[in-house]
Write a protein that holds these residues in place. Structure first.
Motif, PDB file in Angstrom:
ATOM      1  N   VAL A 142       0.869  -1.165  -0.044  1.00  0.00           N
ATOM      2  CA  VAL A 142       0.258   0.033   0.063  1.00  0.00           C
ATOM      3  C   VAL A 142       0.777   1.213  -0.011  1.00  0.00           C
ATOM      4  O   VAL A 142       1.696   1.333   0.764  1.00  0.00           O
ATOM      5  N   SER A 143       0.805   2.074  -1.002  1.00  0.00           N
ATOM      6  CA  SER A 143       1.581   3.333  -1.289  1.00  0.00           C
ATOM      7  C   SER A 143       0.695   4.455  -0.591  1.00  0.00           C
ATOM      8  O   SER A 143      -0.450   4.753  -1.505  1.00  0.00           O
ATOM      9  N   GLU A 144       0.788   4.922   0.450  1.00  0.00           N
ATOM     10  CA  GLU A 144      -0.268   6.171   0.919  1.00  0.00           C
ATOM     11  C   GLU A 144      -0.372   7.427  -0.145  1.00  0.00           C
ATOM     12  O   GLU A 144      -1.471   7.780  -0.396  1.00  0.00           O
ATOM     13  N   GLN A 145       0.733   7.964  -0.285  1.00  0.00           N
ATOM     14  CA  GLN A 145       0.479   9.179  -1.077  1.00  0.00           C
ATOM     15  C   GLN A 145      -0.045   8.931  -2.536  1.00  0.00           C
ATOM     16  O   GLN A 145      -1.080   9.808  -2.979  1.00  0.00           O
ATOM     17  N   GLU A 146       0.095   7.958  -3.194  1.00  0.00           N
ATOM     18  CA  GLU A 146      -0.389   7.552  -4.493  1.00  0.00           C
ATOM     19  C   GLU A 146      -1.723   6.825  -4.075  1.00  0.00           C
ATOM     20  O   GLU A 146      -2.548   6.677  -5.359  1.00  0.00           O
ATOM     21  N   ARG A 147      -2.184   6.576  -3.141  1.00  0.00           N
ATOM     22  CA  ARG A 147      -3.358   5.891  -2.718  1.00  0.00           C
ATOM     23  C   ARG A 147      -3.677   4.517  -3.732  1.00  0.00           C
ATOM     24  O   ARG A 147      -4.458   4.495  -4.578  1.00  0.00           O
ATOM     25  N   SER A 148      -2.627   3.712  -3.756  1.00  0.00           N
ATOM     26  CA  SER A 148      -2.413   2.583  -4.456  1.00  0.00           C
ATOM     27  C   SER A 148      -2.214   1.594  -3.672  1.00  0.00           C
ATOM     28  O   SER A 148      -1.473   1.574  -2.725  1.00  0.00           O
ATOM     29  N   LEU A 149      -2.399   0.241  -4.625  1.00  0.00           N
ATOM     30  CA  LEU A 149      -2.172  -0.879  -3.950  1.00  0.00           C
ATOM     31  C   LEU A 149      -1.420  -1.726  -5.140  1.00  0.00           C
ATOM     32  O   LEU A 149      -2.153  -1.783  -6.400  1.00  0.00           O
TER      33      LEU A 149
END
Length: 219
Positions: A142-149
């Protein structure tokens, strides 16, 4: 803003334990603040922003002096004598500040997706997820800044499941993060992953927990 709360992390750890009780798959959840520093974009912001500001000040200097004559007494030198140092200071400030803005302001969707994918591959090997006995490790990054998984699975899981389900699971998790329900969405993905693994990659009699179940964090 953090995607997961402390309660979410506890729930995810329990979801991993429940999923792994039915399979020899090993699930790891890793949360990173962002997947890349986006150096090129930050350099562009710092360079263009500082140059544009200095050009604007130089162009407007006669008007500024005309509107505030006393300023000429305080700064009697030609503006070119201090504009270059000002530009350097502005560039440094813009470089620092751009490192703290959301990643979506610095890069395109494709650039962010590539950065998250690259980070997932790096973490997959750095954390030895590829070293399980049955090559059954699965990383959910989970990459928080990118809001991505990104879901990255080892060979044993790929051979058992393929990748056709990844897209739906990623979409579920990303939508949950956008709605502020990243924790429950990830728990649901882990539950579905556990069900799929249980059908095709059941546990061994001598199964051992090879990778940590607690949510990991990265820099």
């Amino acid at each position: 803003m953090a995607v997961l709360s402390a309660d979410d992390e506890v729930a995810i750890e329990r979801a991993i334990e429940a999923a792994e009780a039915r399979t020899r798959g090993e699930i790891v959840v890793l949360v990173v603040p962002r997947s890349d520093d986006y150096v090129g974009a930050r350099a562009l912001v710092a360079g263009v922003g500082s140059v544009a500001t200095v050009i604007a000040v130089d162009w407007a200097w006669p008007w500024i002096i005309g509107s505030a004559p006393r300023l000429a007494e305080v700064m009697p030198l030609d503006p070119l004598a201090w504009l270059l140092p000002l530009q350097a200071v502005l560039a440094a400030v813009l470089w620092w500040s751009s490192g703290r803005v959301p990643a979506r302001w610095l890069a395109s969707d494709a650039r962010r997706a590539e950065a998250v994918s690259r980070r997932a591959k790096q973490e997959f090997f750095d954390r030895r997820i590829s070293h399980t006995r049955d090559r059954s490790g699965v990383l959910l990054l989970v990459s928080e800044q990118e809001r991505s998984l990104v879901i990255l699975a080892d060979r044993g899981v790929d051979e058992a499941l393929g990748r056709r389900m990844w897209r739906d699971w990623v979409a579920q998790a990303v939508e949950g993060m956008r709605q502020g329900r990243g924790g429950p969405a990830l728990c649901r993905v882990i539950e579905q992953l556990g069900e799929a693994l249980a059908e095709r990659l059941g546990p061994r009699a001598d199964d051992a927990d090879e990778l940590p179940n607690a949510v990991a964090s990265g820099d």
